[in-house]
Motif scaffolding. Structure first.
Motif, PDB file in Angstrom:
ATOM      1  N   ARG A 206     -10.599   2.926   0.861  1.00  0.00           N
ATOM      2  CA  ARG A 206      -9.282   3.011   0.220  1.00  0.00           C
ATOM      3  C   ARG A 206      -8.280   2.086   0.909  1.00  0.00           C
ATOM      4  NH1 ARG A 206      -6.778   8.564  -2.105  1.00  0.00           N
ATOM      5  NH2 ARG A 206      -4.898   7.712  -3.045  1.00  0.00           N
ATOM      6  N   GLU A 207      -8.289   2.052   2.246  1.00  0.00           N
ATOM      7  CA  GLU A 207      -7.405   1.143   2.971  1.00  0.00           C
ATOM      8  C   GLU A 207      -7.714  -0.312   2.599  1.00  0.00           C
ATOM      9  OE1 GLU A 207      -7.562   1.807   7.146  1.00  0.00           O
ATOM     10  OE2 GLU A 207      -6.791   3.861   7.014  1.00  0.00           O
ATOM     11  N   GLN A 208      -9.002  -0.646   2.549  1.00  0.00           N
ATOM     12  CA  GLN A 208      -9.385  -2.010   2.192  1.00  0.00           C
ATOM     13  C   GLN A 208      -8.915  -2.371   0.785  1.00  0.00           C
ATOM     14  OE1 GLN A 208     -13.600  -1.618   2.847  1.00  0.00           O
ATOM     15  NE2 GLN A 208     -13.482  -2.230   4.999  1.00  0.00           N
ATOM     16  N   MET A 209      -9.032  -1.428  -0.144  1.00  0.00           N
ATOM     17  CA  MET A 209      -8.593  -1.684  -1.519  1.00  0.00           C
ATOM     18  C   MET A 209      -7.077  -1.815  -1.597  1.00  0.00           C
ATOM     19  SD  MET A 209     -11.192  -2.134  -3.414  1.00  0.00           S
ATOM     20  CE  MET A 209     -10.340  -2.133  -4.986  1.00  0.00           C
ATOM     21  N   ASN A 210      -6.357  -1.071  -0.761  1.00  0.00           N
ATOM     22  CA  ASN A 210      -4.901  -1.221  -0.711  1.00  0.00           C
ATOM     23  C   ASN A 210      -4.516  -2.636  -0.304  1.00  0.00           C
ATOM     24  OD1 ASN A 210      -3.684   2.069   0.426  1.00  0.00           O
ATOM     25  ND2 ASN A 210      -4.643   1.430  -1.473  1.00  0.00           N
ATOM     26  N   VAL A 211      -5.199  -3.153   0.734  1.00  0.00           N
ATOM     27  CA  VAL A 211      -4.920  -4.512   1.202  1.00  0.00           C
ATOM     28  C   VAL A 211      -5.250  -5.526   0.108  1.00  0.00           C
ATOM     29  CG1 VAL A 211      -5.569  -6.281   2.886  1.00  0.00           C
ATOM     30  CG2 VAL A 211      -5.247  -3.909   3.626  1.00  0.00           C
ATOM     31  N   GLU A 212      -6.386  -5.334  -0.567  1.00  0.00           N
ATOM     32  CA  GLU A 212      -6.776  -6.242  -1.645  1.00  0.00           C
ATOM     33  C   GLU A 212      -5.775  -6.197  -2.795  1.00  0.00           C
ATOM     34  OE1 GLU A 212      -9.487  -8.514  -1.984  1.00  0.00           O
ATOM     35  OE2 GLU A 212      -9.264  -8.178   0.162  1.00  0.00           O
TER      36      GLU A 212
ATOM     37  N   VAL B 149       0.223   5.348 -10.034  1.00  0.00           N
ATOM     38  CA  VAL B 149       0.321   6.786  -9.796  1.00  0.00           C
ATOM     39  C   VAL B 149      -0.621   7.126  -8.650  1.00  0.00           C
ATOM     40  CG1 VAL B 149      -0.369   9.042 -10.718  1.00  0.00           C
ATOM     41  CG2 VAL B 149       1.063   7.519 -12.083  1.00  0.00           C
ATOM     42  N   THR B 150      -0.110   7.826  -7.655  1.00  0.00           N
ATOM     43  CA  THR B 150      -0.940   8.193  -6.510  1.00  0.00           C
ATOM     44  C   THR B 150      -0.450   9.498  -5.907  1.00  0.00           C
ATOM     45  OG1 THR B 150      -1.729   7.490  -4.323  1.00  0.00           O
ATOM     46  CG2 THR B 150       0.469   6.776  -4.950  1.00  0.00           C
ATOM     47  N   HIS B 151      -1.375  10.222  -5.244  1.00  0.00           N
ATOM     48  CA  HIS B 151      -0.992  11.399  -4.475  1.00  0.00           C
ATOM     49  C   HIS B 151      -0.810  11.059  -3.003  1.00  0.00           C
ATOM     50  CE1 HIS B 151      -2.520  13.795  -7.963  1.00  0.00           C
ATOM     51  NE2 HIS B 151      -1.523  14.563  -7.591  1.00  0.00           N
ATOM     52  N   SER B 152      -1.110   9.817  -2.619  1.00  0.00           N
ATOM     53  CA  SER B 152      -1.026   9.403  -1.227  1.00  0.00           C
ATOM     54  C   SER B 152       0.342   8.792  -0.933  1.00  0.00           C
ATOM     55  CB  SER B 152      -2.123   8.380  -0.907  1.00  0.00           C
ATOM     56  OG  SER B 152      -1.895   7.790   0.357  1.00  0.00           O
ATOM     57  N   ILE B 153       1.096   9.442  -0.064  1.00  0.00           N
ATOM     58  CA  ILE B 153       2.420   8.929   0.306  1.00  0.00           C
ATOM     59  C   ILE B 153       2.287   7.602   1.038  1.00  0.00           C
ATOM     60  CG2 ILE B 153       4.447   9.382   1.757  1.00  0.00           C
ATOM     61  CD1 ILE B 153       4.023  12.372   1.148  1.00  0.00           C
ATOM     62  N   ALA B 154       1.317   7.500   1.958  1.00  0.00           N
ATOM     63  CA  ALA B 154       1.123   6.259   2.706  1.00  0.00           C
ATOM     64  C   ALA B 154       0.756   5.107   1.767  1.00  0.00           C
ATOM     65  CB  ALA B 154       0.043   6.451   3.762  1.00  0.00           C
ATOM     66  N   GLU B 155      -0.125   5.370   0.812  1.00  0.00           N
ATOM     67  CA  GLU B 155      -0.529   4.344  -0.144  1.00  0.00           C
ATOM     68  C   GLU B 155       0.669   3.868  -0.956  1.00  0.00           C
ATOM     69  OE1 GLU B 155      -4.484   4.214  -2.365  1.00  0.00           O
ATOM     70  OE2 GLU B 155      -3.177   5.284  -3.766  1.00  0.00           O
ATOM     71  N   ALA B 156       1.478   4.814  -1.413  1.00  0.00           N
ATOM     72  CA  ALA B 156       2.657   4.467  -2.209  1.00  0.00           C
ATOM     73  C   ALA B 156       3.606   3.575  -1.418  1.00  0.00           C
ATOM     74  CB  ALA B 156       3.376   5.736  -2.663  1.00  0.00           C
ATOM     75  N   ALA B 157       3.886   3.947  -0.162  1.00  0.00           N
ATOM     76  CA  ALA B 157       4.849   3.199   0.637  1.00  0.00           C
ATOM     77  C   ALA B 157       4.293   1.852   1.080  1.00  0.00           C
ATOM     78  CB  ALA B 157       5.266   4.018   1.858  1.00  0.00           C
ATOM     79  N   TYR B 158       2.974   1.781   1.332  1.00  0.00           N
ATOM     80  CA  TYR B 158       2.386   0.499   1.730  1.00  0.00           C
ATOM     81  C   TYR B 158       2.414  -0.505   0.583  1.00  0.00           C
ATOM     82  CZ  TYR B 158      -0.983  -3.129   2.728  1.00  0.00           C
ATOM     83  OH  TYR B 158      -1.569  -4.357   2.873  1.00  0.00           O
ATOM     84  N   LEU B 159       2.149  -0.053  -0.635  1.00  0.00           N
ATOM     85  CA  LEU B 159       1.976  -0.974  -1.751  1.00  0.00           C
ATOM     86  C   LEU B 159       3.273  -1.302  -2.502  1.00  0.00           C
ATOM     87  CD1 LEU B 159      -1.351   0.417  -3.253  1.00  0.00           C
ATOM     88  CD2 LEU B 159      -1.005  -1.864  -2.290  1.00  0.00           C
TER      89      LEU B 159
END
Length: 262
Positions: A176-182, A197-207
């Motif tokens: 998931r982290e790798q896909m976020n970077v991609e 749409v995501t349930h991950s707060i970290a994913e939302a803020a990173y992207l």
């Protein structure tokens, strides 16, 4: 005279969604308003059942609002749109087609000329790191690679708006982290407007440029958090930055507040 304001890529204007079950009337969304600029990345977070996926369906024209309007590029959405890309939680690839032929399914459905479609598919395969796996079948690909194929398929026709509904939710943490970077890199290279749409707060803020925090059902916009990070984001450095910590802290505070209230 001042320059005219740019037309938002997506405008949600006072939208409500109501439906009737066997037992009662249910309001899924109430008075949701949101403008998204061309090329912007917006993430939507909120409790389960708050209408996040419903909002994506409204933008795609798969669902009509009970009241209010949804516009794409200034044009009212009146039915299913062909000028968007859509990525779901499951890649939904056809088992009997290779990665390349799954990507080119989009071209067949949209009658895109073969040479142009193949050139675009090759470009996306390189962009997403699928080189060497073009002829592999879904069962030969990892979950992350399957989602890369699904992303290529959604981007084949160069849509101005890409909708993503929990696309990495079924992946392990490292993938998931790798896909976020991609995804960050692909967004910067394509300039596509993205709603995630995501349930991950970290994913939302990173992207995202901005994170829309929604209330429990009936879903409404509680607050829109500006992340305040540059478009190009090294993963580890971003997660350690004060801007990231401030954004995730505020989102957690908002979600905690609405959860406690609920």
């Amino acid at each position: 005279m001042p320059a005219p304001a740019a037309v938002p890529a997506v405008r949600v204007d006072g939208v409500a969604v109501r439906f009737r079950t066997k037992k009662k009337d249910v309001t899924a969304l109430r008075e949701v308003s949101l403008d998204i600029a061309a090329g912007e990345f917006v993430a939507i977070v909120g409790p389960s059942g708050c209408g996040k996926s419903t909002l994506l369906k409204l933008v795609a024209g798969l669902l009509a609002p009970s009241s209010g309007d949804v516009l794409l590029g200034g044009e009212r959405v009146r039915g299913p749109r062909r000028d968007i890309g859509y990525v779901f939680q499951r890649a939904a690839l056809l088992d009997w087609r290779s990665a390349r032929r799954n990507i080119l399914l989009q071209a067949e459905m949209r009658k895109i000329p073969g040479e142009r479609a193949r050139a675009r598919a090759d470009e996306l395969i390189r962009m997403t790191g699928l080189d060497g796996f073009e002829d592999a079948y879904p069962h030969e690909l990892s979950g992350g690679m399957q989602q890369r194929v699904a992303l290529c398929r959604a981007l084949l026709h160069e849509p101005p708006v890409l909708l993503m509904d929990e696309p990495f939710g079924a992946l392990d943490a490292l993938t998931r982290e790798q896909m976020n970077v991609e995804l960050n890199r692909i967004w910067r290279e394509t300039g596509t407007t993205v709603i995630l749409v995501t349930h991950s707060i970290a994913e939302a803020a990173y992207l995202a440029d901005r994170v829309v925090v929604m209330s429990p059902r009936p879903g409404a916009v509680t607050e829109i958090v500006d992340v305040g990070l540059p478009a190009e984001r090294a993963y580890a450095a971003t997660l350690a930055s004060p801007e990231f910590r401030a954004a995730t802290g505020r989102i957690r505070e908002l979600l905690g507040a609405v959860s406690a209230h609920d």
